[in-house]
Design an enzyme around this catalytic site. Sequence first.
Site, PDB file in Angstrom:
ATOM      1  N   HIS A  65       0.817  -1.228   0.000  1.00 21.96           N
ATOM      2  CA  HIS A  65       0.000   0.000   0.000  1.00 21.96           C
ATOM      3  C   HIS A  65       0.847   1.272   0.000  1.00 21.96           C
ATOM      4  CE1 HIS A  65       1.200   0.010   4.148  1.00 21.96           C
ATOM      5  NE2 HIS A  65       0.662   1.216   4.289  1.00 21.96           N
ATOM      6  N   HIS A  80       2.061   6.999  -0.048  1.00 23.80           N
ATOM      7  CA  HIS A  80       1.099   6.158   0.669  1.00 23.80           C
ATOM      8  C   HIS A  80      -0.198   6.137  -0.132  1.00 23.80           C
ATOM      9  CE1 HIS A  80      -1.592   4.709   3.796  1.00 23.80           C
ATOM     10  NE2 HIS A  80      -0.502   4.316   4.457  1.00 23.80           N
TER      11      HIS A  80
END
Length: 155
Positions: A65, A80
Site C-alpha cells: 500500500h 502512501h
Amino acid sequence: MFNFLRKESNEIVSPIKGVCIPIEKVNDQVFASKMMGDGFAIVPNGNKVVSPVDGEIILIPASKHAIGLKTRKGIEILVHIGLDTVHLNGEGFKVLKSKGDKVKAGDGLIEFDSSFMKEKGVDMTTMVIFTGGYDKEVSLDCYGKEVDAGEVLIH
C-alpha cells in the site's frame, strides 16, 4: 545508450492522475497533522502510481500500500496509497518494481484495482510525504486542480 550522462532531476511529479489537495485536507489525522512529515495528496482518477522523483526504492511493505524512495540528494519520500489500505494485506495491489530498483520520475511503481477498492469502500487518496531531507514548506499551485500522473508539481 548514453543514460549515464543523464542528470538526476530535482523535480517532484504527481504520483497519480487526480485532483491535488493540501495534506491538511486528507481525511486522516496522522497525515493531515503532518505527523509523518509535510507533503501533498492526490484524490485519484486513475489507478497507476508512478514515482514522484528520480531515486531508489528503499521500502515496499508486504501490504503493497506504500513505497519509500530516496533521492541522490538524500530526500526521503513515502508514497502512501489510500487510507487504511494496510489492512488489505496487499489485496488489490500489483507492485511493478522491487526494493533497490533505481527509478526516474514518472516510472510506474504500483497499480491498484479501482473496482475492488470501491467495493471495499476504501478512500484511495494518495499522499506524498517528505519523511526526511526536505526542509522547504510544501505549498503548491495545483490545489483543487486536476493533475496528470507524472506532471511536474515542484521544480
